[in-house]
Design a protein around this motif. Sequence first.
Motif, PDB file in Angstrom:
ATOM      1  N   TRP A  36     -43.494 -17.225 -24.900  1.00 23.58           N
ATOM      2  CA  TRP A  36     -44.874 -17.461 -24.141  1.00 23.58           C
ATOM      3  C   TRP A  36     -44.771 -17.779 -22.757  1.00 23.58           C
ATOM      4  O   TRP A  36     -43.650 -18.248 -22.123  1.00 23.58           O
ATOM      5  CB  TRP A  36     -45.438 -18.527 -25.162  1.00 23.58           C
ATOM      6  N   ASP A  66     -50.719 -18.061 -18.215  1.00 22.12           N
ATOM      7  CA  ASP A  66     -51.344 -16.909 -17.344  1.00 22.12           C
ATOM      8  C   ASP A  66     -52.090 -17.996 -16.025  1.00 22.12           C
ATOM      9  O   ASP A  66     -51.702 -19.002 -15.850  1.00 22.12           O
ATOM     10  CB  ASP A  66     -52.625 -16.219 -18.066  1.00 22.12           C
ATOM     11  N   ARG A 119     -53.563 -20.488 -19.447  1.00 20.34           N
ATOM     12  CA  ARG A 119     -53.625 -20.349 -21.048  1.00 20.34           C
ATOM     13  C   ARG A 119     -52.483 -19.590 -21.535  1.00 20.34           C
ATOM     14  O   ARG A 119     -51.588 -18.932 -20.654  1.00 20.34           O
ATOM     15  CB  ARG A 119     -54.900 -19.311 -21.145  1.00 20.34           C
ATOM     16  N   ARG A 125     -50.208 -16.932 -23.294  1.00 24.04           N
ATOM     17  CA  ARG A 125     -50.083 -15.581 -23.488  1.00 24.04           C
ATOM     18  C   ARG A 125     -48.682 -15.115 -23.724  1.00 24.04           C
ATOM     19  O   ARG A 125     -47.717 -15.798 -23.272  1.00 24.04           O
ATOM     20  CB  ARG A 125     -50.723 -14.884 -22.171  1.00 24.04           C
ATOM     21  N   GLY A 183     -50.244  -8.464 -23.628  1.00 20.89           N
ATOM     22  CA  GLY A 183     -51.281  -8.437 -24.521  1.00 20.89           C
ATOM     23  C   GLY A 183     -51.643  -7.300 -25.541  1.00 20.89           C
ATOM     24  O   GLY A 183     -50.567  -6.611 -25.520  1.00 20.89           O
TER      25      GLY A 183
END
Length: 508
Positions: free
Chosen positions: A66, A69, A73, A75, A80
């Motif tokens: 991971w 962003d 958050r 991502r 995605g």
Amino acid sequence: MRVMAQVAMVMNLDKCLGCHTCSVTCKQTWTNRDGVEYAWFNNVETRPGLGYPRGHEDQERWRGGWELDGRGRLRLRSGGRLRRLAHLFANPDLPTLDDYYEPATYDFDTLVTAPADESRIPVARPRSALTGEPMAVTAGPNWDDDLAGSPVHAAADPVLAAMTEQVRLSFEDTFMFHLPRICEHCLNPACVSACPSSAMYKRVEDGIVLVDQDACRGWRMCVSACPYKKVYLNHRTGKAEKCTFCFPRIEAGLPTVCAETCVGRLRYLGLLLYDADRVAEAAAVPAPADLLDAQRSLLLDPSDPEVVAAARRSGIAEDWIDAARRSPVWDLIARYQVALPLHPEYRTLPMVWYVPPLSPVLDATGARGGDDADADDVFHTITGLRIPMEYLAGLFTAGDTDRVAGVLLRLAAMRAHMRRRSVDGSADPALLERVGMSAEDVEAMYRLLAVAKAADRHVVPAAHTERAAELASWASGCSLDGPGGPGMSPTASRGGVVPLTLRRRRPR
């Protein structure tokens, strides 16, 4: 606070011999069949080195784990949903067979059928286990075994590559150690989030991450998303497979095969309680160096009455709560704080932790003319020997050398204290004060790390089910012998009832 249980493991790297017994027994139990010849759910790597698959820690290349962003958050580094959809049929971030190795067998019939001729010695030549064609063996799952000083193998280590030139050039003079690896069974698994068909899931009752073979469609996004590269594609079934944490044995209250057969007795198994409501918050801590504290803060004290009450409300059984209190994993991670997670910067919140090796530091103390029995000399060596500190920090603390130094100081204090107690029965309060531990805690940590019996190293509560007898029978044969593995048994393929232990739980 939503309390959940997680089966976890801690490995004491000071005890690893590099014998690969754990790898062989795991291989014989889980991947000794067609389609996964190259897959090693458990492997032992020499560090520094490339590891298996080669360079698996290079996330600039593999895009595993991971990241945050621009708005902080979480991502997936692999992208995605739209990016994964665009690469559904041509995933660019997959390791190739060359990154693993081409498994070989040997033409043993030549040895059996060769005529008796003293002038010619028969040779069993290697052949590809995949194509059957003759081949040259040029790689393997432990190809760089015991070669940490080699400039060919060590220089390409992704962790070393992030260090200064001086560190990389002189690292071979510092130390070498072995690093056993299995699936981390993370609290925030990237493989589960990346799976387009929801075949990868984390079990609610014990946190073990598994693959539903019926639901798997072979998209291989899980292989890319796992930063530890511990998900493999079965090339015969076209489905993903991975370490199962020997869940049939765990359900029967038995340790994993790798822990059961470990020659060095370095593996500790136990139950942890954690706050599931704060997992995403902990994984999204901005500074990578703060991820260790954030992950530790998720773990709940099983002796706290509030935690116990919350665990009962969550449906956790009394014997599981008691097992969490007796858990050696809890002691090493939270009570003594000498165990560290592997690459916390991946933000998956791994649940396989490691006690970093101290022995190389003692060797360096003697090489500098110091006394490895003198805590002051050892402390000085630890704080001054920046090269291994940087490397260990790159593995376990996202680069924070102070945290690694603190663990090594605590381990060195334990050795110095126990040696003093054994020689003249005395104790040095100043020594213990420097590491913030009492004599009772140090001696309890010594018993756990040095002389603990199997019952103290492996505290695994049995699963609660009306089919306990069936679970016990699974413990004696927990391999994926059925075609395609769990969920692909003849009963399941005919639309019958899948065994309780193999049903897919609802993913979280």
